[in-house]
Design an enzyme around this catalytic site. Sequence first.
Site, PDB file in Angstrom:
ATOM      1  CE  LYS A 113      -4.455   0.928   0.088  1.00 31.02           C
ATOM      2  NZ  LYS A 113      -5.511   0.088  -0.513  1.00 31.02           N
TER       3      LYS A 113
HETATM    4  P1  NAD Z   1     -12.847   7.535  -3.328  1.00 34.38           P
HETATM    5  O1  NAD Z   1     -11.853   8.567  -2.988  1.00 34.38           O
HETATM    6  O2  NAD Z   1     -13.272   7.388  -4.755  1.00 34.38           O
HETATM    7  O3  NAD Z   1     -14.168   7.751  -2.461  1.00 34.38           O
HETATM    8  C1  NAD Z   1     -14.173   7.841  -1.057  1.00 34.38           C
HETATM    9  C2  NAD Z   1     -15.533   8.336  -0.637  1.00 34.38           C
HETATM   10  O4  NAD Z   1     -15.609   8.326   0.772  1.00 34.38           O
HETATM   11  C3  NAD Z   1     -15.829   9.774  -1.060  1.00 34.38           C
HETATM   12  O5  NAD Z   1     -17.196   9.866  -1.407  1.00 34.38           O
HETATM   13  C4  NAD Z   1     -15.549  10.577   0.221  1.00 34.38           C
HETATM   14  O6  NAD Z   1     -16.277  11.784   0.279  1.00 34.38           O
HETATM   15  C5  NAD Z   1     -16.053   9.592   1.240  1.00 34.38           C
HETATM   16  N1  NAD Z   1     -15.535   9.812   2.586  1.00 34.38           N
HETATM   17  C6  NAD Z   1     -14.297  10.117   3.014  1.00 34.38           C
HETATM   18  N2  NAD Z   1     -14.273  10.195   4.330  1.00 34.38           N
HETATM   19  C7  NAD Z   1     -15.532   9.905   4.760  1.00 34.38           C
HETATM   20  C8  NAD Z   1     -16.146   9.788   6.000  1.00 34.38           C
HETATM   21  N3  NAD Z   1     -15.471   9.974   7.118  1.00 34.38           N
HETATM   22  N4  NAD Z   1     -17.445   9.456   6.031  1.00 34.38           N
HETATM   23  C9  NAD Z   1     -18.154   9.252   4.902  1.00 34.38           C
HETATM   24  N5  NAD Z   1     -17.624   9.346   3.699  1.00 34.38           N
HETATM   25  C10 NAD Z   1     -16.329   9.671   3.633  1.00 34.38           C
HETATM   26  O7  NAD Z   1     -12.277   6.156  -2.772  1.00 34.38           O
HETATM   27  P2  NAD Z   1     -12.664   4.678  -3.187  1.00 34.38           P
HETATM   28  O8  NAD Z   1     -11.668   4.211  -4.180  1.00 34.38           O
HETATM   29  O9  NAD Z   1     -14.123   4.594  -3.475  1.00 34.38           O
HETATM   30  O10 NAD Z   1     -12.331   3.884  -1.833  1.00 34.38           O
HETATM   31  C11 NAD Z   1     -13.262   3.786  -0.763  1.00 34.38           C
HETATM   32  C12 NAD Z   1     -12.874   2.637   0.127  1.00 34.38           C
HETATM   33  O11 NAD Z   1     -12.818   1.443  -0.629  1.00 34.38           O
HETATM   34  C13 NAD Z   1     -11.499   2.752   0.796  1.00 34.38           C
HETATM   35  O12 NAD Z   1     -11.541   2.129   2.042  1.00 34.38           O
HETATM   36  C14 NAD Z   1     -10.615   1.968  -0.152  1.00 34.38           C
HETATM   37  O13 NAD Z   1      -9.434   1.502   0.497  1.00 34.38           O
HETATM   38  C15 NAD Z   1     -11.542   0.853  -0.501  1.00 34.38           C
HETATM   39  N6  NAD Z   1     -11.221   0.139  -1.741  1.00 34.38           N
HETATM   40  C16 NAD Z   1     -11.155   0.772  -2.928  1.00 34.38           C
HETATM   41  C17 NAD Z   1     -10.895   0.045  -4.088  1.00 34.38           C
HETATM   42  C18 NAD Z   1     -10.885   0.666  -5.447  1.00 34.38           C
HETATM   43  O14 NAD Z   1     -10.743  -0.068  -6.421  1.00 34.38           O
HETATM   44  N7  NAD Z   1     -11.059   1.952  -5.592  1.00 34.38           N
HETATM   45  C19 NAD Z   1     -10.661  -1.334  -3.998  1.00 34.38           C
HETATM   46  C20 NAD Z   1     -10.751  -1.950  -2.752  1.00 34.38           C
HETATM   47  C21 NAD Z   1     -11.037  -1.197  -1.642  1.00 34.38           C
END
Ligand code: NAD
Length: 423
Positions: A113
């Site tokens: 990461k």
């Molecule tokens: P992103 O940046 O596209 O979206 C994150 C979202 O969470 C945004 O809408 C933001 O406003 C919101 N957010 C941030 N802090 C917040 C809070 N305290 N309360 C509520 N909403 C909040 O990120 P993403 O890629 O969608 O990732 C989201 C989660 O999924 C993370 O935990 C990431 O590690 C995990 N994840 C992502 C992927 C991927 O392919 N993008 C894969 C596996 C896991």
Amino acid sequence: MPKDTAVTPVQSDPWKVALQQFATAADLLSLKRGVREFLSHPKRELTVNFPVQLEDGSVRVFTGYRVHHSTVLGPTKGGIRYHPDVTLNEIRALAMLMTWKCAVVGLPYGGAKGGVVVNPKELSQEELEHLTRRYATEITMLISPESDIPAPDVGTNPQVMAWIMDTYSMHRGYSVPAVVTGKPISIGGSQGRIEATGRGVMIVAREAARHLGMPFQGARVAVQGFGNVGSIAAVLLREQGCRIVAVTDSRGGVYNEKGLDPAELLRHKEQAGTVAGFRGGTAMTNEDVLEAPCEILVPSALEGQITERNADKVKARLIVEGANGPTTPEADAILQDRKVLVVPDILANAGGVTVSYFEWVQDLQSFFWSEEEINERLERIMVRSFREVLGVSQERQVEMRTAALVKAVQRVADALITRGIYP
Ligand code: NAD
């Protein structure tokens, strides 16, 4: 751009949580002391402090990390996060989770990461590009198609991956698309990658509902976080006939018991920068979304959101962890007592890394697959992995998180023992 507000503090140290979860699986597997100790440590960690010249001519120093947890099963794989709350312990925890995630769905990867302590919304596109290219240069000794392949995470996107790919390629003197995944399709990205994590969430939600004997059609869904994972999961769940009743992001959100249209929410977010203020429902806070009346809860924001403070107020029967680490161990225990089924992060959101794997394979072969092929293969892997984890859960009489960890840790430990200890 306005600043993100109301970011809920992480309740516990994510690295401690990751170690605690690993210890539970290690105990159940009666792992030998040496294997246990080895897997409790990240293999290598890099911290970089680097300057970026901002548009007003000033220079700011940013801190970034790249952590490799394990290289036992293959090159490391894991996203890069841009967020003001990034810490080394968070990145360590997420790197370890990536090792288990890749192992649980059977990919030939270890876990990594990366992250930069920055609020990307405060930077212009040009500043973001400079920050990204400099960070990519600073971690260049760790990344390559053979050793470590980054991908997007919170606060990063395909454009950021394109800059990393271009920076790395400029240093090599030739194009190296396989050095990152989650790239735009025009430069070697894969069909279906943007939707992959949300699609995987939808698939396991459907499988879990089937297992519970819970009607999927018409099931009410609450989604915390409306970024890549949350928004796509919401769109695909609605396509399957679920009713999206609550959605929030870091600045608040909306509730409507009759159902919200995620496509309309996305249009609103494009203009307003948030789902908050959407007219098609009543205002809802980030805390309340976790307690919203629904059958399925999809936390898709950050870690440490469902804790001992709110776990007893969760109404959902099924939690599908789109985010990494959204549930603390204390909350897990409460949810287990309350018979809430939690499909854990390392299984529920593994669709992203699975299609990243497909992207890397396609880049290495310079031979690309259709979206149907991608989605079919993803469906097969997610369904098979869900059933395997459910099998371990039933056999060992443990909840799904421990079952997924047991399966993953077993796979890594077996490979480690087979490889032996060098020299
Ligand atoms: P992103 O940046 O596209 O979206 C994150 C979202 O969470 C945004 O809408 C933001 O406003 C919101 N957010 C941030 N802090 C917040 C809070 N305290 N309360 C509520 N909403 C909040 O990120 P993403 O890629 O969608 O990732 C989201 C989660 O999924 C993370 O935990 C990431 O590690 C995990 N994840 C992502 C992927 C991927 O392919 N993008 C894969 C596996 C896991």
